[in-house]
Design a protein around this motif. Structure first.
Motif, PDB file in Angstrom:
ATOM      1  N   VAL A 147       0.873  -1.170   0.000  1.00  0.00           N
ATOM      2  CA  VAL A 147       0.000   0.000   0.000  1.00  0.00           C
ATOM      3  C   VAL A 147       0.915   1.226   0.000  1.00  0.00           C
ATOM      4  CG1 VAL A 147      -1.680   1.267   1.405  1.00  0.00           C
ATOM      5  CG2 VAL A 147      -1.800  -1.229   1.295  1.00  0.00           C
ATOM      6  N   ARG A 176      -3.337   8.982   3.688  1.00  0.00           N
ATOM      7  CA  ARG A 176      -4.351   8.413   2.787  1.00  0.00           C
ATOM      8  C   ARG A 176      -3.676   7.489   1.781  1.00  0.00           C
ATOM      9  NH1 ARG A 176      -9.709   9.587   4.146  1.00  0.00           N
ATOM     10  NH2 ARG A 176      -9.745  11.593   5.174  1.00  0.00           N
ATOM     11  N   THR A 181      -2.744   6.051  -1.630  1.00  0.00           N
ATOM     12  CA  THR A 181      -2.663   6.641  -2.974  1.00  0.00           C
ATOM     13  C   THR A 181      -2.464   5.597  -4.067  1.00  0.00           C
ATOM     14  OG1 THR A 181      -0.354   7.102  -2.430  1.00  0.00           O
ATOM     15  CG2 THR A 181      -1.883   8.955  -2.357  1.00  0.00           C
ATOM     16  N   LEU A 185      -2.038   0.965  -4.842  1.00  0.00           N
ATOM     17  CA  LEU A 185      -2.081  -0.397  -4.292  1.00  0.00           C
ATOM     18  C   LEU A 185      -1.310  -1.352  -5.186  1.00  0.00           C
ATOM     19  CD1 LEU A 185      -5.920  -0.347  -3.631  1.00  0.00           C
ATOM     20  CD2 LEU A 185      -4.170  -0.413  -1.850  1.00  0.00           C
ATOM     21  N   HIS A 189      -5.743  -5.983  -1.362  1.00  0.00           N
ATOM     22  CA  HIS A 189      -7.203  -5.789  -1.429  1.00  0.00           C
ATOM     23  C   HIS A 189      -7.805  -5.281  -0.120  1.00  0.00           C
ATOM     24  CE1 HIS A 189      -7.016  -7.608  -5.287  1.00  0.00           C
ATOM     25  NE2 HIS A 189      -6.624  -8.787  -4.818  1.00  0.00           N
ATOM     26  N   LYS A 190      -6.990  -5.119   0.909  1.00  0.00           N
ATOM     27  CA  LYS A 190      -7.562  -4.739   2.212  1.00  0.00           C
ATOM     28  C   LYS A 190      -7.992  -3.269   2.248  1.00  0.00           C
ATOM     29  CE  LYS A 190      -5.283  -8.205   5.041  1.00  0.00           C
ATOM     30  NZ  LYS A 190      -4.312  -8.517   6.084  1.00  0.00           N
ATOM     31  N   TYR A 191      -7.384  -2.442   1.439  1.00  0.00           N
ATOM     32  CA  TYR A 191      -7.672  -1.001   1.459  1.00  0.00           C
ATOM     33  C   TYR A 191      -7.960  -0.505   0.051  1.00  0.00           C
ATOM     34  CZ  TYR A 191      -5.890  -1.422   6.147  1.00  0.00           C
ATOM     35  OH  TYR A 191      -5.736  -1.825   7.448  1.00  0.00           O
ATOM     36  N   LYS A 192      -8.624   0.657  -0.004  1.00  0.00           N
ATOM     37  CA  LYS A 192      -8.904   1.302  -1.288  1.00  0.00           C
ATOM     38  C   LYS A 192      -8.147   2.625  -1.349  1.00  0.00           C
ATOM     39  CE  LYS A 192     -13.344   1.978  -0.871  1.00  0.00           C
ATOM     40  NZ  LYS A 192     -13.499   1.737   0.557  1.00  0.00           N
ATOM     41  N   VAL A 193      -7.919   3.097  -2.545  1.00  0.00           N
ATOM     42  CA  VAL A 193      -7.331   4.428  -2.704  1.00  0.00           C
ATOM     43  C   VAL A 193      -8.244   5.432  -2.004  1.00  0.00           C
ATOM     44  CG1 VAL A 193      -6.806   6.239  -4.399  1.00  0.00           C
ATOM     45  CG2 VAL A 193      -6.060   3.871  -4.792  1.00  0.00           C
ATOM     46  N   ASP A 230      -8.515   5.704   1.369  1.00  0.00           N
ATOM     47  CA  ASP A 230      -8.782   5.309   2.756  1.00  0.00           C
ATOM     48  C   ASP A 230      -7.844   6.043   3.720  1.00  0.00           C
ATOM     49  OD1 ASP A 230     -10.747   3.565   1.997  1.00  0.00           O
ATOM     50  OD2 ASP A 230      -9.626   1.722   2.437  1.00  0.00           O
ATOM     51  N   GLU A 249       0.276  -4.456   3.210  1.00  0.00           N
ATOM     52  CA  GLU A 249      -1.083  -4.176   3.702  1.00  0.00           C
ATOM     53  C   GLU A 249      -1.378  -4.802   5.064  1.00  0.00           C
ATOM     54  OE1 GLU A 249      -4.087  -5.831   1.106  1.00  0.00           O
ATOM     55  OE2 GLU A 249      -2.980  -7.720   0.869  1.00  0.00           O
ATOM     56  N   ARG A 270      -6.535   0.690   9.977  1.00  0.00           N
ATOM     57  CA  ARG A 270      -7.632   1.568   9.549  1.00  0.00           C
ATOM     58  C   ARG A 270      -7.892   2.602  10.646  1.00  0.00           C
ATOM     59  NH1 ARG A 270     -10.782   1.003   5.435  1.00  0.00           N
ATOM     60  NH2 ARG A 270     -10.211  -1.159   5.041  1.00  0.00           N
TER      61      ARG A 270
END
Ligand code: NAP
Ligand code: ZN
Ligand code: ZN
Length: 350
Positions: A31, A68, A70, A72, A77-81, A83, A139, A144
């Motif tokens: 990430v 945040r 930016t 991946l 897959h645990k986070y999105k751009v 987050d 990741e 979070r």
């Protein structure tokens, strides 16, 4: 990938100064995080000045990171751009030893990889911390951050928060327990807030009379000036648990005397020079313990962030620009910070 702007110490005697480096290319589970804020932990100062005799220079400190996402890696897959995420003191561990299997990566038997001054497990490169515009982290070691929390005030949770939450949980602090917190610095003020939120009766021990009112505002039921033997004597044999966050060598005996039968004092401060050994009889005659505790694992760090989100707990901060870091270190040495410096990383981008 863009060059990373950072601040580094080149050796133990130099001030921190601008430094640039190329971040690693994203691996499958990486990430990329644009850093917004980074807290200033006393450990950063210990490391920048090589007080623990293990610093690899240049060192880019900082392990209380909020930012945040930016970008991946292809299998992350645990986070999105976009987050809101955090990174604390750990960025990797062996993942196979008994400690890692129990979600205690901080006690990894093969050594965890530190966010800075660590060695990347794939390339052997030295890791650089959060006094930087960006960071790339696997990741599994990204947290979070609850969106209801102020992101600058949440940054210190990633070290000061978890380092106090973990022992307070482990030693089962809660309603009906009398708990002492020693030192009202970055860790100590989080300890006061978290122990209070856990429902304990909280007594703050401070060497600074100027912090009495703040101690009560932050959640202490009582504040004791630890240098005053009369005030200390009123609490003899009464504490279930004491969390000692002091960053300097000191006499542990006056605090051990305050523990009741079976009471424990846990040390989290790691001073440059060890404390003198406490009196053995003082431990034996009441089956008292002196213990230690290191930060917390990734799962527990997420639990702590969620707990703080639920109770609306953040750090009381003084925001600084990156070029004010050397002055901040000097103030930290004088116990003059209310109660955590946080660097506005935008000040590195201009
Ligand atoms: P900090 O903000 O500088 O706070 C330390 C506090 O200790 C001061 O505010 C002061 O509180 C008290 N103090 C300082 N010198 C003292 C002395 N000579 N005698 C008695 N009290 C003194 O530091 P921090 O960031 O909270 O870190 C505290 C320590 O924990 C550091 O050694 C750091 O490296 C360590 N640490 C350990 C872990 C871990 O996992 N175990 C994690 C993070 C940090 P009063 O003014 O209220 O007395
Ligand atoms: Zn720290
Ligand atoms: Zn391990």
């Amino acid at each position: 990938m863009n060059i990373t702007h950072a601040y580094a110490a080149q050796d133990a005697k130099s001030k921190l100064a601008p430094f640039e480096y190329q971040p690693r290319e994203l691996r499958d589970h990486d990430v990329q995080i644009e850093i917004m804020y980074c807290g200033v932990c006393h450990s950063d100062l210990h490391q920048a000045r090589n007080e623990w005799k293990n610093t690899i220079f240049p060192v880019v400190p900082g392990h209380e990171i909020v930012g945040r996402v930016t970008a991946l890696g292809s299998h992350a897959h645990k986070y999105k751009v976009g987050d809101l995420v955090g990174v604390g003191c750990l960025v990797d561990s062996c993942r196979t030893c008994d400690s890692c299997k129990q979600d205690l990566e901080q006690y990894c038997e093969n050594g965890f990889t530190g966010t800075y001054n660590g060695k990347d497990r794939t390339t052997g490169e030295i890791t650089y911390g959060g006094y930087s515009t960006q960071v790339v982290v696997n990741e599994d070691f990204v947290l979070r951050v609850p969106e209801n929390l102020d992101p600058a005030g949440a940054a210190p949770l990633l070290c000061a928060g978890i380092t106090t939450y973990s022992p307070l949980s482990h030693w089962k602090v809660g309603p009906g327990k009398k708990v002492g917190i020693v030192g009202l610095g970055g860790l100590g003020h989080m300890g006061v807030k978290i122990a209070h939120a856990m429902g304990a009766y909280v007594v703050l021990f401070t060497t600074s009379p100027s912090k009495i009112e703040d101690g009560k505002r932050l959640g202490a039921d009582e504040v004791v000036i630890s240098k005053d033997p009369d005030q200390m004597a009123q609490h003899t044999n009464s504490f279930d648990f004491i969390l000692n966050t002091v960053a300097a060598q000191h006499d542990l005996n006056p605090f051990i005397t305050l523990l009741r039968l079976n009471g424990t004092m846990t040390l989290v401060g790691v001073p440059e020079h060890d404390h003198p050994s406490p009196h053995v009889a003082n431990l034996i005659y009441k089956r008292r313990s002196v213990a230690g505790s290191l930060i917390g694992g990734i799962k527990e760090t997420q639990d702590m962030l969620d707990f703080c989100g639920k109770h609306n707990i953040t750090s009381d901060i003084e925001m600084i620009k990156m070029d004010e870091i050397n002055e901040a270190y000097e103030r930290m040495l004088k116990s003059d910070v209310k109660y955590r410096f946080v660097i506005d990383i935008d000040s590195l981008r201009n």
